[in-house]
Design an enzyme around this catalytic site. Sequence first.
Site, PDB file in Angstrom:
ATOM      1  N   CYS A  70       0.831  -1.206   0.000  1.00  0.00           N
ATOM      2  CA  CYS A  70       0.000   0.000   0.000  1.00  0.00           C
ATOM      3  C   CYS A  70       0.860   1.249   0.000  1.00  0.00           C
ATOM      4  CB  CYS A  70      -0.957  -0.005   1.184  1.00  0.00           C
ATOM      5  SG  CYS A  70      -0.150  -0.134   2.792  1.00  0.00           S
ATOM      6  N   HIS A  83      -1.274   1.608   7.407  1.00  0.00           N
ATOM      7  CA  HIS A  83      -1.832   1.528   6.061  1.00  0.00           C
ATOM      8  C   HIS A  83      -1.674   2.872   5.375  1.00  0.00           C
ATOM      9  CE1 HIS A  83      -4.201   0.027   2.791  1.00  0.00           C
ATOM     10  NE2 HIS A  83      -5.159   0.921   2.964  1.00  0.00           N
TER      11      HIS A  83
END
Length: 858
Positions: free
Chosen positions: A248, A772
């Site tokens: 990510c 994230h």
Amino acid sequence: MATTTSAAVTEPPGLETQRKEIESLLQEHELRAGDTWYLVERRWYEQWKEYVETGDQNSSSFPGQIDNTELFEELDSYHLKERLVENEDFVLIPAEAWHKLLAWYGMVEVQPALERKVVDLPSLVKVEVYPVEIFLCLHSNMENVVTAQFSLTVHLYLYIYQFDVVEGAETRLWMKSSDTSCERLRNVHVRVLDSCLSSGMTVIMEMRNADGTWPSSRPQIMRNSVEEQDSYRGQPGVCGLTNLGNTCFMNSALQCLSNTPPLTEYFLRNAYLEELNFTNPLGMKGEIAEAYADVIKQMWSGRHYSVVPRIFKTKVGHFASQFLGYQQHDSQELLSFLLDGLHEDLNRVKNKEYIELRDAAGRPDQEVAEEAWRNHRRRNDSAIVDTFHGLFKSTLVCPECRKVSVTFDPFCYLSVPLPVSKDRVMEVFFVSLDPVAKPVQHRLVVPKAGKVFDLCSVLSEMTKIPMVVADVFNHRFYKLYHADESLSCILDRDDIFVYELNRGSVEEEGDEVVLALYLRERSHYRDYGSGSSSYGTSLFGHPLLMTVPRGQCSRDALYHLFLQRATGPTDSQQGAGHQQQQPCEDEEEERGECLPCLPQANERQAKRKGCEARRRKLLFSIQAVNSNGTTERGMGEDGTQPYVAMDWDPDMKKKYYNENEAEKYVKHQSMEVPHQQTTVQLQECIELFTTVETLEEENPWYYCPTLVISIYPTLSVLLCHWKLFRPLDIFHILLRYSLIVTLIKYKIKSSPPSRYDLIAVSNHYGGLRDGHYTSYARNKDNGQWYYFDDSKVTYAREEQIVTNAAYLLFYHRQDKIRQPTLPAPLDSSSPTQPANDVTSPKHDGMEGATPCVNMETD
């Protein structure tokens, strides 16, 4: 590769000669790239060694023919078993030694020789026992698959053109992994090691049609029918990126760069093809630029819901080993590598000249800046420099001679510090001397660089009440802090208790002593396994710090003091005055005795006062322990702090001690005030970045210790990177990092003199080692903001962009921004509406159709 050997057996020399010849060859031969070595089954080789060492040619240890049966998975295909281990399953011998053994002993009929090459890999030279095994097939006949073994160091074109194709036909290759995606294998003049091929992949060859078209013209494989793929047309650039496993961070950085108009348009119009620099020793032979271009072209084709950036990820890991594998990384680190790699791959300067820098010598800033920029472009000239590079103005001033030195230094992005608050919020529990009062939880604002004394001062509101600060963990004192210790030693997650003390306990030669008191529960059975006849104990409740008169340290006196302080809600008379008159256990031993770790008292006086109490059965006994509350007759860690334990009888504890009630606490009104999140303006960060600072004496510029930095506005796109992680000295041993969570107010649209508008944001959620990454970005064609979360893309509104998750900011100079050429989408008002989730219409007659293989185009 396995070759069938049928060499005739010759008369072998004597056994001693055999042994010496083979051992000599093994000692003389070193691993050299390109040499051939052979695998021999270890048991056969060990038996041969035993045979030649006996010196008896009639020995029963005669090995017979070379037999590698145990190394094969099956004898039909002679496929090597997986995970064979050298010197356990097989031995490696050089070619000359192999041919001698083969000539002397022969080999089992039809069994192939296990011939392997020595390969020179980036980090080592080794025998390649397991070559890469690839499946080969033609696009026109994908059911006919051929298995081939590829050496890592051999060029692809020597192997792959084993296909049965028409001579002179124009072909191209695709590689397909275990999933349904296919990617072009563009350069066949590279080694297998550099081609991203791995065992289990399939290489597909297709031939150009007579009309000049290619049989494959689709970017995806077998996901939908041909007609469904033809029907999908999305907004170019509104395309997700598949998460390959903790990638990510890469996806977030790529989405921000993808929505940087000058750079994306440069790649979409193929301007990069004329500027690829294959000879730059600092570059990557154009491979990073080509891999990035492939991703951008796919994302902006308008024909993909999501793109799989596998080739790009492989290329990045190949040239930057820190990104190998699938660990979480930092989006700014990836962006820094990528911008530098793209710059060197696209550098228009083929031969960098040496440039001697001149001092400003009082010249105007404009003249010095233009000269610095020209010098920079003489060695660094690329689309990255055109878009992202600017100049710092650094001014050094000597406080003694007042000499001024001005330089302009190039930069690609700003690592902007965050204003750090000088205060810190801490939550503590205050335990007063009042035995009835419950602990009170307070929320305090203390100096971040303060001492434990400052915490006590804030809590007591400067009334000078004596206090001790302690870290309580698992029912014991993990640490007792001194007043001059730094508050940085205390973590936010620690349970901090502050105990009020009598003034006499802290004065030198005072009449009181501070006693650390633990609560323990005895088991019903004696702990015979420990080698003693004592009962086993377990800690419970919160420990206490008590001030005890020095003349009242006998067990009898302490019993009454403890009973008043720690029996909680139980009435002390009920506990002490209304028990049955029973002789206490070990009465003669314990009567009037003072604890050895406490100041001694008059035993005779203690006996008189405690005689009657000792005749009753007590609720608890008192034992001297160490700081852990486990070892009797122990001392504190510093040798001065006494620790004792109240050992409760289980029945008495159940009857007279309400543990749930004792654990309760009350909240001070300060806990009701919500903690305000720190908010700063972007301008404050820039001002802090340009603040005057004093350099260290050991710095080469120590004679000019005043540094002023400002930004020379030449760049088209300004990148701001927050320094979110700061080092903390924890326990003076481990250097850790904490995440600074701050809401930075940054403008999306600015007015002069800022002249830059926000176009993209890389967001980070979570902590240092995990978390994230996502991104917000403004599409250059329709002006709409989108939220990119790996393969998922949704619409976003401008008021959603400013969050405390912002990590990287991309600003575009206003006079370079092109007005949108397309209207904003009609359904963009819904922030959760998937922007790339377009349902294709159904087509009649497609059910049950054979899926065809569709591949991306150039």
